[in-house]
Design an enzyme around this catalytic site. Structure first.
Site: not given
Ligand code: C5P
Length: 317
Positions: A11, A99, A101-104, A106, A108-109, A141
């Site tokens: 995403k 990729p 640890a890219a903000g995509l 990966g 989560s999907t 995500d």
């Molecule tokens: O939910 P997820 O495990 O993907 O989130 C990773 C980290 O991103 C969380 O531990 C938190 O530090 C941060 N986060 C946040 N607020 C969100 C989503 C993520 O602070 N709504």
């Protein structure tokens, strides 16, 4: 059926606004999430082992209990112990294309695909909203990744309102292989620098979220106006990630200078950056120009496009 292959799309965030800090230490967000065709393949195989095993072709990805796909399988086993003991263990093979640890999304999907796949493997017949509820325990995500497409995500990112699907919008996506941004670091740094601007109470969260529903980008999605969408891209996390990662800033600026690029933005907590273009041909042109300009084998570039679905079955065995 003893085996399923699933496609797990990445995403991007067309919009990411940080609204406030929550009591649970997460942030209240307003996002627009969009699935793209760049995807991993997840193969699930019923094994006679009573164990859960993960295999992955990417050397950087741990295959132990810390892997989100592994955690998804453990979550299913603990929620459906009878099915787990009847059907036995699961072997999960991840073919990584997205990729890391890219903000995509990966990881989560992949987790979303495991939830969908185990539901099929064990014949549980769970609904999409039941799967999303399970997914929210694994990461913010994960619920979106199950159904995918185009959606507004609020709360932690797990509350979804679908938008009309934005198919076939072409993108160039870039990521330095050796750069990885920690999502907790990005949010924590944002809180330290901009926490004073946060909206304090939950009533205001709701009002702010409503304002996002009416935002121009949502309307532009409704009428598939790629130009307006491109001009209204937004990501609050750029404010902390770009100053800390000058290479990402440079990439972002280089994309913005290309005449074919309609809009560019970092995705999620980065460090991947995407650029919206009008056609596949423009995407190939921009990819070529960036490759030549940066001339660094550490940079990965992908031509990809928006799609209207999340986890999908590839082939049945
Ligand atoms: O939910 P997820 O495990 O993907 O989130 C990773 C980290 O991103 C969380 O531990 C938190 O530090 C941060 N986060 C946040 N607020 C969100 C989503 C993520 O602070 N709504």
């Amino acid at each position: 059926m003893r085996q399923y292959s699933l496609i797990a799309p990445a995403k991007i965030n067309l919009y990411l606004e940080i609204i406030g800090a929550r009591a649970d230490d997460y942030h209240e967000l307003a996002m627009i999430l969009q699935s793209i065709s760049l995807a991993d393949q997840i193969d699930l195989h019923a094994a006679n082992t009573q164990t859960i095993r993960v295999f992955c072709d990417h050397p950087q990805i741990p295959t132990d209990e810390s892997n989100l796909a592994h955690r998804a399988a453990v979550l299913m086993a603990s929620n459906f112990p009878t099915a787990f003991s009847n059907f036995g263990g699961v072997d999960i093979t991840v073919k990584k294309r997205i990729p890391v640890a890219a903000g995509l999304a990966g990881g989560s999907t992949n987790a979303a695909a495991v939830l969908v796949g185990i539901d099929l493997l064990w014949g549980l017949g769970l609904t999409q909203s039941q799967l999303e509820e399970l997914g929210a325990n694994l990461g913010s995500d994960v619920p979106f990744c199950i159904g995918g497409g185009t959606a507004i995500a609020t709360g932690r990112g797990e509350q979804l309102s679908p938008l009309p699907s934005l198919n076939n919008m072409y993108l160039v996506l870039a990521k330095y292989k050796s750069l990885a941004v920690s999502t907790p670091w990005a949010y924590q740094t944002y809180r330290e620098q901009f926490g004073a601007e946060y909206i304090k109470n939950h009533q205001d969260f709701t009002q702010r979220t409503k304002a996002v529903h009416a935002a121009e980008i949502v309307q532009a999605i409704a009428v598939q106006d790629v130009e307006v969408i491109s001009h209204k891209l937004h990501n609050d996390l750029e404010k902390v990630v770009l100053p800390a990662y000058p290479q990402v800033l440079q990439l972002r600026e280089l994309f913005a200078k290309q005449p074919e690029v309609l809009g560019t933005m970092m995705s999620g907590s980065g460090p991947s950056v995407f650029a919206i273009v009008e056609s596949k041909q423009d995407a190939e042109t921009v990819k070529e120009k960036i490759t030549v300009a940066i001339n660094n084998s550490d940079l990965e570039l992908f031509v990809t496009q928006t799609i209207g679905h999340g986890i999908q079955l590839e082939t049945r065995h």
